[in-house]
Design a protein around this motif. Structure first.
Motif, PDB file in Angstrom:
ATOM      1  N   ILE A 121       9.852   6.194   5.573  1.00 48.33           N
ATOM      2  CA  ILE A 121      10.732   5.052   5.341  1.00 48.33           C
ATOM      3  C   ILE A 121       9.939   3.861   4.807  1.00 48.33           C
ATOM      4  CG2 ILE A 121      12.243   3.362   6.474  1.00 48.33           C
ATOM      5  CD1 ILE A 121      13.074   5.661   8.389  1.00 48.33           C
ATOM      6  N   VAL A 122       8.789   3.594   5.446  1.00 50.09           N
ATOM      7  CA  VAL A 122       7.960   2.464   5.005  1.00 50.09           C
ATOM      8  C   VAL A 122       7.554   2.647   3.545  1.00 50.09           C
ATOM      9  CG1 VAL A 122       5.701   1.375   5.281  1.00 50.09           C
ATOM     10  CG2 VAL A 122       7.112   1.863   7.285  1.00 50.09           C
ATOM     11  N   VAL A 123       7.092   3.844   3.230  1.00 50.43           N
ATOM     12  CA  VAL A 123       6.644   4.135   1.871  1.00 50.43           C
ATOM     13  C   VAL A 123       7.780   3.926   0.870  1.00 50.43           C
ATOM     14  CG1 VAL A 123       6.047   6.079   0.385  1.00 50.43           C
ATOM     15  CG2 VAL A 123       4.733   5.646   2.451  1.00 50.43           C
ATOM     16  N   ALA A 124       8.987   4.326   1.277  1.00 51.29           N
ATOM     17  CA  ALA A 124      10.132   4.204   0.362  1.00 51.29           C
ATOM     18  C   ALA A 124      10.575   2.763   0.197  1.00 51.29           C
ATOM     19  CB  ALA A 124      11.290   5.063   0.873  1.00 51.29           C
ATOM     20  N   VAL A 125      10.482   1.987   1.273  1.00 50.57           N
ATOM     21  CA  VAL A 125      11.046   0.632   1.250  1.00 50.57           C
ATOM     22  C   VAL A 125      10.054  -0.410   0.722  1.00 50.57           C
ATOM     23  CG1 VAL A 125      11.921  -1.204   2.732  1.00 50.57           C
ATOM     24  CG2 VAL A 125      12.715   1.140   3.063  1.00 50.57           C
TER      25      VAL A 125
END
Lengths: 251, 433, 316
Positions: B32-36
């Motif tokens: 999620i962090v990588v995507a956001v």
């Protein structure tokens, strides 16, 4: 006549000018518990190192179940069914108890250098490791790194790691050295239990352990076998009494 | 504190609880962090920095397969990164010429192949030995390849290197991968997949035996394993993942030069990995992120970033050999036992002394650089929002004084921290038994 | 041709002696402390910079003595306040510490002396031609470098053979554990050895910095070669370091002067290759261009076939 598990013929080992092992001939019968005793510096540990492939021989042959093993690397000898413990505890010190046992099991369970099996998912491996853990009575210390165990616990783990691979010839190098009387008693019990139906060769200083466990005893003095006999026979052997027992009792 | 670090060196194998969500949670958060992240940090500078972090993370994790997991200190790991990169860029160019048809998304696999291809013979040679000898062979091989790269200009392109163009029009997904943000997501996807695979590798028989051989190669022999082969397989796989990172680099920068496989690149990954912490899987991730941040951001407003970097490294080696990850994990028992409240006040007390000390040191270093490297040293320089003229004596006196006061206060406040830790340790030990 | 070979060998020996000034210190430190000092060449660089700085104030001759001394003091401080704390974490940590030191020292040099080479010159008193052989002149400074190296070698030899300190050092070379047991203050011996070793490297920097170039890259350029020398000669062996230094020095200097390639060698056997042949890059590579990699090739081959090195007694 019972089958021979381990046969040493004219085994010699020199370190430079020091001739440590001078023509040892020894036959270990299949299924027996055999103790090797002798004064300090007699070459007992060296003999173990030769059998297990840690050192190379200067001359002679060593056969495991009739197959020559001298000159093989230690891991090959292990794969042929001979396993050993160490006098100085020799574990994977940064890994936990259960990890130590798992690693000791991996090869014998056929995983080889696999990088496609996930260890936590190997049901049979993990069950086997837990069973061993229980056997060496370290269940309570399952996830403790080996380096943080007490001395006696480390010795127990050492034995566990030694028998884990299912070897049928087990070499134990002073398994009770440095233990208190109660700890020794427990260790002897453990050894008796885990070496059921296996061939055991042990170096031991504690005579009560030797006479309690061993079926036969060999006396090694200055790199030579002085006598091999039943514990009773050794006790009554004049030469042994002079060369060895007498001196220990005096000391 | 020191004793703490030593004790903590023990539990190095992360445990997974497969079947429960607990084991997957960090990964889901990471995805999620990588995507956001690029939605928050939108500037082109940030996006390119994030891409660079992704590459550095894969590279550092592959390095830790050697140092942390296998106990192999390598001074030449960039060889496999660089060679993977060169293979990838040649593949890109061949795709561009129409001589090859590999979708861009799979170009990192070419890098992986390149890394593996060289890791196998070089690994075969160097894993014969361990310890210092291994380190020296890796150094020798690294220098050998780096020097050779300037000789074989056909493949390495000489001083100018080999450039390429990632927009090949052959892709799996309907993206051109021209814009940096599309490249970021490609790198991120590969980084997550590679990290997950490398994590899973730690859970395999090979991964476990790599730890075993690191701890005690002799015992490994007596449980049936040939330590050399364990090291060799581990080394080859590390080379493969370094090649993936190199392939990603080729896509991201479209240029590979001899520098990419040289001693400096090898040194950087060693420093990053060690600063992050070799004993924990996530350590190198922290290290790679920190070093990339220093490289990309700090370097724009301080010439001294390599010095800071070197000082951090020396500090970590001396006082926290388990790295940043070790410092974090040190607090886990206290956190679990709810004892953080006993530590935090002493930490809070130390904040100002530490800031003073660091501020003083930074001021001295920055002023020194300004004095030496500016054409006109008397030109005022900005420092912590102030204008400072370094040709005057006063700023130097102030900086030295601040440093010294900070150092003294640090000593005092660290005593408090040690006392707090002694307290916490006593409680933890009391609870155990 | 004879001229080329003669001068190549003379220069090779000279370069070898320079390498030995570094490798002898590195060997002493390694044998005594078990530390492979990665930053050894950084101290060599500091020697050159110190000498440059001192010579701008009071000239070259005082710098010849003061600069190595300054480096030695710095080495002692590094040992006392850095290395000693890392010791308990083991040899890998020590190696990493000195590795980090390489970065720190290089950046400090950037900070203090800038990124450009500094103007550190050969003193006028030595700036003349010593002799001329086959039309090639031999500068006096090279003779001076050789002299310094020989004097240093002789003093090390005398110190090791004739003094009590030397006895302790020698004992430590063979029986590292015993020296501590005999009641010698091991930490202080360590500090002394580290200071002495780095001081030697500093001396090498003083006499080589003005002959080559004094610049921040000189440590990275020299460091790996010194490692090659000590591993090649055998870790922990002083004679090995000497032989290794000379071999590497000569190999590198001579090969640089040889514009021959494998294709030339094959031609001698009647095999003619064209530029179109497969692997042409390899066949037409001239030995002079391969020169930079030869030491590393030797190192790798040595470690594979004789890991102890030429004269070494320990494996690693």
């Amino acid at each position: 006549m019972t089958a021979i598990a381990l046969k040493l013929t004219d085994v010699n080992k020199s370190f430079g000018a020091a001739h440590i092992i001078r023509g040892v001939n020894l036959e270990i019968r299949k299924g027996e518990r055999h103790a090797i005793i002798g004064p300090n510096g007699a070459g007992k540990s060296t003999l173990f190192n030769l059998i297990s492939g840690r050192f190379g021989l200067s001359s002679g042959t060593i056969e495991l179940h009739g197959k020559p093993i001298n000159g093989l690397p230690a891991y090959e000898i292990n794969r042929l069914g001979l396993s050993r413990s160490f006098q100085v505890t020799n574990l994977f010190h940064r890994m936990t108890v259960i990890e130590n046992l798992r690693c000791a099991l991996l090869w014998s369970m056929g995983y080889r250098y696999s990088f496609w099996h996930l260890v936590p998912r190997q049901k049979r491996l993990n069950e086997e490791a837990e069973r061993l853990l229980e056997k060496i009575r370290l269940t309570a210390r399952r996830d403790v790194p080996a380096s943080l165990l007490s001395y006696a616990e480390q010795r127990a783990l050492e034995i566990g790691a030694t028998i884990a691979g299912g070897a049928d010839v087990i070499l134990l190098d002073e398994p009770t050295a440095g233990m208190s009387a109660t700890e020794t008693e427990q260790a002897v019990e453990l050894i008796r239990e885990v070496t059921e139906d296996k061939t055991l060769v042990m170096v031991e200083h504690d005579m009560s352990v030797v006479f309690g466990l061993a079926d036969r005893v060999s006396v090694l003095v200055y790199g030579q076998i002085l006598a091999t006999d039943t514990p009773e026979g050794i006790r009554n052997n004049r030469a042994v009494q002079e060369a060895y027992l007498g001196t220990t009792e005096a000391a | 504190m020191k004793q703490q670090f030593v004790n903590n060196a023990a539990s190095s194998v992360p445990r997974v609880r497969f079947g429960s969500w607990g084991g997957y949670l960090p990964w889901i958060i990471a995805i999620i962090v990588v995507a956001v992240l690029p939605l928050i940090l939108k500037s082109s500078h940030s996006v390119s920095m994030l891409s660079q972090m992704g590459i550095a993370i894969v590279f550092a994790l592959s390095y830790n397969m050697l140092l942390g997991q296998g106990g192999m200190l390598s001074f030449g790991h960039a060889v496999y990164f660089g060679l993977g990169g060169f293979f990838a860029i040649h593949a890109l160019n061949m795709v561009g010429d129409g001589r090859l048809s590999i979708p861009l998304e799979l170009i990192p696999l070419v890098g992986a192949l390149g890394g593996l291809l060289f890791a196998i013979p070089f690994g075969w040679v160097s894993t014969k030995r361990s310890g210092t000898s291994f380190a020296m062979i890796s150094l020798g091989l690294g220098e050998l390849v780096a020097a050779s790269s300037l000789m074989f200009t056909g493949f390495f392109g000489g001083e100018g290197g080999i450039s390429g163009n990632r927009v090949t029009d052959i892709t799996l997904l309907p993206y051109s991968y021209g814009p940096a943000i599309e490249v970021y997501y490609l790198i991120a996807a590969w980084a997550v997949i590679s990290a997950a695979l490398m994590y899973l590798l730690t859970q395999t028989p090979l991964g476990r035996m790599a730890n075993a051989v690191r701890d005690n190669p002799e015992r490994a022999e007596f449980v049936g394993y040939n330590p050399r082969l364990v090291r060799f397989f581990q080394f080859s796989l590390a080379g493969l993942f370094a090649g993936v990172a190199g392939g990603l680099y080729a896509i991201s920068y479209e240029l590979l030069t001899a520098e990419n496989l040289g001693a400096v690149a090898s040194g950087t990954v060693l420093l990053a990995t060690f600063i992050g912490g070799v004993g924990y899987f996530f350590g190198p991730i922290l290290g790679a992120m920190l070093i990339t941040y220093l490289q990309t951001t700090l370097s724009t407003f301080s010439e001294a970033w390599i010095l800071y970097f070197g000082l951090i490294f020396v500090f970590i080696v001396m006082f926290a050999p388990q790295g940043l990850a070790g410092i974090i994990m040190l607090h886990r028992p206290a956190w679990k036992a709810g004892l953080m409240s006993r530590l935090l006040p002493s930490y809070a007390l130390a904040v100002i002394p530490v800031l003073l000390f660091l501020g003083g040191v930074v001021a001295l270093i920055e002023m020194g650089y300004h004095f030496r490297t500016n054409y006109d040293p008397s030109e005022p320089m900005g420092l912590f929002g102030m204008k400072v003229v370094v040709t005057q004596v006063m700023p130097w006196i102030v900086a030295v004084a601040v440093t010294l006061v900070g150092a003294v206060l640090c000593r005092l406040s660290f005593r408090r921290i040690n006392a707090a830790w002694a307290d916490v340790d006593a409680i933890l030990a009391g609870e155990k038994r | 041709m004879l001229e080329l070979i003669t001068f190549s060998i003379i220069n090779g020996v000279l370069y070898g002696m320079l390498l030995f000034m570094l490798s002898s210190g590195l060997t002493l430190i390694f044998s005594m402390m078990g530390v492979l000092n990665f930053a050894h060449a950084s101290f060599y660089m500091l020697g050159a910079y110190f000498a440059y700085q001192i010579s701008t104030f009071i000239g070259f001759w005082p710098a010849l003595f003061l600069a190595p001394l300054g480096v030695a003091v710095l080495g002692a401080l590094v040992e006392r306040y850095g290395l000693r704390h890392v010791h308990k974490h083991g040899h890998v940590a020590e190696l990493l510490f000195t590795f980090g030191l390489v970065y720190v020292i290089e950046e400090l040099v950037h900070m203090i002396w800038g990124r450009m080479p500094v103007d550190y010159r050969i003193p006028d008193a030595l700036n003349f031609t010593l002799f001329t052989l086959f039309n090639t002149s031999f500068p006096a400074y090279r003779g001076f470098m050789l002299l310094v190296a020989l004097v240093m070698f002789a003093s090390i030899y005398l110190i090791l053979r004739k003094t009590r300190i030397g006895m302790i050092v020698q004992a430590s070379l063979s029986y590292p554990e015993m020296v501590g047991a005999l009641g010698h203050n091991v930490p202080r011996v360590f500090m002394g050895v580290f200071a002495f070793g780095t001081g030697l490297a500093g001396l090498a920097g003083v006499i080589a910095g003005n002959y080559f170039i004094t610049e921040p890259g000189m440590a990275w350029a020299m460091g790996p070669i010194v490692f090659v020398v000590v591993v090649f000669g055998g870790l922990g062996s002083l004679p090995g370091a000497l032989i290794g230094s000379l071999i590497i020095g000569i190999v590198q200097t001579v090969s640089v002067a040889m514009p021959y390639s494998l294709a030339d060698a094959l031609r001698a056997f009647g095999v003619e290759l064209t530029r179109e042949a497969a692997l042409a890059d390899l066949w037409f590579l001239e030995l002079s261009r391969v020169a930079p990699i030869l030491p590393y090739l030797l190192l790798v081959l040595m470690l594979i076939f004789r890991p102890r090195g030429l004269m070494g007694t320990r494996e690693s």
